[in-house]
Design an enzyme around this catalytic site. Structure first.
Site, PDB file in Angstrom:
ATOM      1  CB  THR A 179      -0.690  -0.181   1.269  1.00  0.00           C
ATOM      2  OG1 THR A 179      -1.354   1.364   1.362  1.00  0.00           O
ATOM      3  CG2 THR A 179       0.021  -0.191   2.619  1.00  0.00           C
ATOM      4  CD  GLU A 181      -3.379   3.475   4.690  1.00  0.00           C
ATOM      5  OE1 GLU A 181      -3.071   3.367   5.736  1.00  0.00           O
ATOM      6  OE2 GLU A 181      -4.462   3.706   4.061  1.00  0.00           O
ATOM      7  CE1 TYR A 225      -3.338  -2.750   5.974  1.00  0.00           C
ATOM      8  CE2 TYR A 225      -3.136  -0.580   5.368  1.00  0.00           C
ATOM      9  CZ  TYR A 225      -3.306  -1.780   4.857  1.00  0.00           C
ATOM     10  OH  TYR A 225      -3.272  -2.153   3.233  1.00  0.00           O
ATOM     11  CE  LYS A 271      -0.046  -4.822   3.075  1.00  0.00           C
ATOM     12  NZ  LYS A 271      -0.563  -5.843   2.234  1.00  0.00           N
TER      13      LYS A 271
HETATM   14  P1  NAD Z   1      -9.750  -7.403   2.187  1.00  0.00           P
HETATM   15  O1  NAD Z   1      -9.773  -7.047   3.392  1.00  0.00           O
HETATM   16  O2  NAD Z   1     -11.051  -6.977   1.330  1.00  0.00           O
HETATM   17  O3  NAD Z   1      -9.433  -8.607   1.578  1.00  0.00           O
HETATM   18  C1  NAD Z   1      -8.430  -9.562   2.350  1.00  0.00           C
HETATM   19  C2  NAD Z   1      -8.609 -10.976   2.178  1.00  0.00           C
HETATM   20  O4  NAD Z   1      -7.233 -11.696   2.953  1.00  0.00           O
HETATM   21  C3  NAD Z   1      -9.960 -11.445   2.717  1.00  0.00           C
HETATM   22  O5  NAD Z   1     -10.350 -12.416   1.534  1.00  0.00           O
HETATM   23  C4  NAD Z   1      -9.441 -12.427   3.871  1.00  0.00           C
HETATM   24  O6  NAD Z   1     -10.226 -13.519   4.356  1.00  0.00           O
HETATM   25  C5  NAD Z   1      -8.099 -12.859   3.696  1.00  0.00           C
HETATM   26  N1  NAD Z   1      -7.204 -13.065   4.720  1.00  0.00           N
HETATM   27  C6  NAD Z   1      -6.737 -12.396   5.865  1.00  0.00           C
HETATM   28  N2  NAD Z   1      -6.001 -12.845   6.615  1.00  0.00           N
HETATM   29  C7  NAD Z   1      -5.722 -13.944   6.137  1.00  0.00           C
HETATM   30  C8  NAD Z   1      -4.817 -15.121   6.392  1.00  0.00           C
HETATM   31  N3  NAD Z   1      -4.088 -14.967   7.374  1.00  0.00           N
HETATM   32  N4  NAD Z   1      -4.862 -16.051   5.486  1.00  0.00           N
HETATM   33  C9  NAD Z   1      -5.284 -16.219   4.064  1.00  0.00           C
HETATM   34  N5  NAD Z   1      -6.282 -15.129   3.772  1.00  0.00           N
HETATM   35  C10 NAD Z   1      -6.228 -14.209   4.794  1.00  0.00           C
HETATM   36  O7  NAD Z   1      -8.757  -6.358   1.345  1.00  0.00           O
HETATM   37  P2  NAD Z   1      -8.389  -5.793   0.023  1.00  0.00           P
HETATM   38  O8  NAD Z   1      -8.996  -4.205   0.259  1.00  0.00           O
HETATM   39  O9  NAD Z   1      -8.904  -6.611  -0.895  1.00  0.00           O
HETATM   40  O10 NAD Z   1      -6.953  -5.611   0.127  1.00  0.00           O
HETATM   41  C11 NAD Z   1      -5.993  -6.630  -0.398  1.00  0.00           C
HETATM   42  C12 NAD Z   1      -4.485  -6.387  -0.280  1.00  0.00           C
HETATM   43  O11 NAD Z   1      -4.142  -4.991  -0.886  1.00  0.00           O
HETATM   44  C13 NAD Z   1      -4.017  -6.236   1.196  1.00  0.00           C
HETATM   45  O12 NAD Z   1      -2.740  -6.707   1.187  1.00  0.00           O
HETATM   46  C14 NAD Z   1      -3.949  -4.477   1.377  1.00  0.00           C
HETATM   47  O13 NAD Z   1      -3.090  -4.248   2.241  1.00  0.00           O
HETATM   48  C15 NAD Z   1      -3.833  -4.186  -0.187  1.00  0.00           C
HETATM   49  N6  NAD Z   1      -4.086  -3.043  -0.508  1.00  0.00           N
HETATM   50  C16 NAD Z   1      -5.518  -2.677  -0.378  1.00  0.00           C
HETATM   51  C17 NAD Z   1      -5.781  -1.090  -0.937  1.00  0.00           C
HETATM   52  C18 NAD Z   1      -7.315  -0.825  -0.719  1.00  0.00           C
HETATM   53  O14 NAD Z   1      -7.648   0.288  -1.109  1.00  0.00           O
HETATM   54  N7  NAD Z   1      -8.442  -1.443  -0.484  1.00  0.00           N
HETATM   55  C19 NAD Z   1      -4.860  -0.420  -1.402  1.00  0.00           C
HETATM   56  C20 NAD Z   1      -3.500  -0.857  -1.404  1.00  0.00           C
HETATM   57  C21 NAD Z   1      -3.119  -2.075  -1.116  1.00  0.00           C
HETATM   58  O1  DAU Z   2      -4.158   3.929   0.527  1.00  0.00           O
HETATM   59  C1  DAU Z   2      -4.377   2.673   0.420  1.00  0.00           C
HETATM   60  C2  DAU Z   2      -5.225   2.229   1.730  1.00  0.00           C
HETATM   61  O2  DAU Z   2      -6.614   2.541   1.387  1.00  0.00           O
HETATM   62  C3  DAU Z   2      -5.270   0.593   1.827  1.00  0.00           C
HETATM   63  O3  DAU Z   2      -4.020   0.125   1.979  1.00  0.00           O
HETATM   64  C4  DAU Z   2      -6.199   0.062   3.025  1.00  0.00           C
HETATM   65  O4  DAU Z   2      -6.423  -1.064   3.031  1.00  0.00           O
HETATM   66  C5  DAU Z   2      -7.701   0.696   2.656  1.00  0.00           C
HETATM   67  O5  DAU Z   2      -8.378   0.568   3.865  1.00  0.00           O
HETATM   68  C6  DAU Z   2      -7.363   2.239   2.470  1.00  0.00           C
HETATM   69  O6  DAU Z   2      -7.302   2.916   3.564  1.00  0.00           O
HETATM   70  P1  DAU Z   2      -7.748   4.443   4.140  1.00  0.00           P
HETATM   71  O7  DAU Z   2      -7.584   4.443   5.614  1.00  0.00           O
HETATM   72  O8  DAU Z   2      -7.598   5.460   3.359  1.00  0.00           O
HETATM   73  O9  DAU Z   2      -9.300   3.874   3.703  1.00  0.00           O
HETATM   74  P2  DAU Z   2     -10.707   4.073   4.450  1.00  0.00           P
HETATM   75  O10 DAU Z   2     -11.841   3.813   3.467  1.00  0.00           O
HETATM   76  O11 DAU Z   2     -10.843   3.681   5.676  1.00  0.00           O
HETATM   77  O12 DAU Z   2     -10.821   5.822   4.906  1.00  0.00           O
HETATM   78  C7  DAU Z   2     -10.606   6.710   3.598  1.00  0.00           C
HETATM   79  C8  DAU Z   2     -10.685   8.221   4.132  1.00  0.00           C
HETATM   80  O13 DAU Z   2     -11.939   8.511   4.850  1.00  0.00           O
HETATM   81  C9  DAU Z   2      -9.647   8.321   5.369  1.00  0.00           C
HETATM   82  O14 DAU Z   2      -9.330   9.566   5.380  1.00  0.00           O
HETATM   83  C10 DAU Z   2     -10.587   8.218   6.539  1.00  0.00           C
HETATM   84  C11 DAU Z   2     -11.851   8.717   5.974  1.00  0.00           C
HETATM   85  N1  DAU Z   2     -13.208   7.899   6.776  1.00  0.00           N
HETATM   86  C12 DAU Z   2     -13.308   6.608   6.705  1.00  0.00           C
HETATM   87  C13 DAU Z   2     -14.368   6.155   7.344  1.00  0.00           C
HETATM   88  C14 DAU Z   2     -14.399   4.594   7.269  1.00  0.00           C
HETATM   89  C15 DAU Z   2     -14.383   8.711   7.130  1.00  0.00           C
HETATM   90  O15 DAU Z   2     -13.968   9.979   7.150  1.00  0.00           O
HETATM   91  N2  DAU Z   2     -15.329   8.260   7.774  1.00  0.00           N
HETATM   92  C16 DAU Z   2     -15.301   6.588   8.039  1.00  0.00           C
HETATM   93  O16 DAU Z   2     -16.550   6.241   8.418  1.00  0.00           O
END
Ligand code: NAD
Ligand code: DAU
Length: 350
Positions: A131, A133, A157, A161
């Site tokens: 990520t 982050e 978090y 990572k």
């Molecule tokens: P998510 O929470 O939707 O999915 C995570 C998945 O991992 C789930 O299906 C969960 O069951 C599985 N999991 C958790 N712990 C596990 C374990 N110990 N063994 C096997 N499976 C396990 O997350 P996402 O948003 O799809 O993110 C996927 C990846 O991308 C993560 O590594 C996250 O850090 C990274 N990422 C996410 C974002 C975002 O905006 N969502 C952005 C950048 C990077």
């Molecule tokens: O930047 C990549 C990351 O983006 C990933 O690595 C993470 O897995 C993913 O969860 C996401 O993190 P954020 O913290 O940026 O996402 P989130 O959707 O939780 O929040 C987005 C922004 O909105 C953040 O500034 C916090 C704010 N927020 C979030 C929630 C859940 C609110 O203001 N209210 C809320 O209820």
């Protein structure tokens, strides 16, 4: 190709699994099915090219068995605890999966890879999905994160990572293990668990509940549509081992802009007799350690590997909101007991 995908029942992983099955790859999908993993993908057999395995990346015997039986050409590691607010409440869960789990996966994969024949050993890849982050927070006007920006994680978090990224790097440097890392900005799109901003606000608005905006709503994120994540495949196929690649959407928006964007779509497609949805916005106590701004410079990926995002944020946001409106059964299924507990823990009295 045969790919061992971890976390392929989650938001981004499931999109990747569907795309790769469609492209003709065979996917071994190892997922623990935590609260954010969805059984819908687990039960999709996609003409037998998708083999779902319910298990933990930290289970050495299981991973060893899967590698021996299926002999994958690559591992793509999506599995993680992914929500910042949960990491503030329970950091250890993030250490267990993101740090220890990734380290065990690396160690087990390295031991298996070491014994492969030379040609297969050369061709094997381990892609770790990380990520933006890990780079910490930007202020307005700061240049966007590049691949050489120093790590400076601020939440449990992002600390977990960052630690996992360091282990991946160390496995490359120490053992020559052929790993690559992507550092991606905020994804959005269909099937995101509604603890994250966009689906949470969409579903709260539809239920005429308040829309919780942390602090003043001026924090900035760089949004990327999940269907632009073929970036991952590009890095897997053409990236250089030992390298990291930033992935971003060129779509910086304040949280308040995002929330108003969702409300505008809802006002247009399902206007409420009770008035505009934006009236439901409620400014609540800020997230502790809340990173002010993320922005990604993805020039390395575009110039070296020719990848560019294809979705505009406004179109992507509209499609995403419509997806949640049109997939009520999916929504009802995920809003189960655990989701209600989380909404209670994180929002009541905030
Ligand atoms: P998510 O929470 O939707 O999915 C995570 C998945 O991992 C789930 O299906 C969960 O069951 C599985 N999991 C958790 N712990 C596990 C374990 N110990 N063994 C096997 N499976 C396990 O997350 P996402 O948003 O799809 O993110 C996927 C990846 O991308 C993560 O590594 C996250 O850090 C990274 N990422 C996410 C974002 C975002 O905006 N969502 C952005 C950048 C990077
Ligand atoms: O930047 C990549 C990351 O983006 C990933 O690595 C993470 O897995 C993913 O969860 C996401 O993190 P954020 O913290 O940026 O996402 P989130 O959707 O939780 O929040 C987005 C922004 O909105 C953040 O500034 C916090 C704010 N927020 C979030 C929630 C859940 C609110 O203001 N209210 C809320 O209820």
């Amino acid at each position: 190709a045969t790919l061992l995908v971890t976390g392929g029942a989650g938001f981004i992983g499931s999109c990747y699994v569907l795309a790769r099955c469609t492209a003709g790859d065979t996917i071994i999908n190892l997922d623990k099915l935590t609260y954010s993993g969805n059984l819908e993908i687990a039960s999709a057999n996609m003409q037998f090219s998708h083999i779902f395995v319910h298990g933990d990346i930290g289970n050495e015997e299981l991973v060893e068995y899967l590698l021996k039986i299926y002999q994958p050409d690559a591992i793509v590691n999506f599995a993680a605890e992914s929500h910042v607010d949960r990491s503030i409440i329970d950091p250890e869960a993030f250490v267990r999966t993101n740090v220890l789990g990734t380290c065990t996966l690396l160690r087990t994969a390295k031991a298996w890879w070491n014994e492969l024949a030379a040609d297969r050993k050369d061709a094997f890849r381990f892609l770790h999905v990380s990520t933006d982050e890990v780079f910490g927070a930007l202020q307005p006007g700061d240049p966007a994160f590049t691949e050489t920006t120093p790590y400076s994680p601020n939440s449990p978090y992002s600390a977990s990572k960052a630690a996992s990224d360091h282990f991946v790097r160390a496995f490359y440097e120490t053992y020559g293990f052929p790993a690559l890392i992507t550092n991606c900005s905020n994804n959005y799109g269909p099937r995101q668990f509604p603890e994250k901003l966009i689906p949470l606000v969409t579903l709260n608005a539809l239920a005429r509940k308040t829309l919780p905006v942390y602090g003043t709503g001026s924090n900035i994120r760089d949004w990327l549509h999940v269907e632009d994540m073929p970036a991952i495949q590009r890095v897997l196929e053409a990236g250089k081992t030992g390298q990291t690649y930033n992935i971003g959407g060129n779509s910086e928006r304040t949280n308040l802009q995002v929330v108003h964007g969702i409300c505008d779509v809802l006002d247009a497609v399902c206007p409420s007799a009770e008035g505009p949805y934006a009236a439901l916005v409620k400014f609540v106590t800020d997230r502790p350690g809340h990173d002010f701004r993320y922005a990604i410079n993805a020039r390395k990926l575009s110039s070296e590997l020719g990848w560019h995002p294809t979705h505009t944020f406004e179109e992507g946001l509209r499609d995403t909101v419509l997806w949640y409106l049109n997939n009520k059964i999916w929504v009802e299924n995920v809003q189960s007991g655990d989701y209600r507990n989380w909404m209670q823990t994180n929002y009541v009295g905030r």
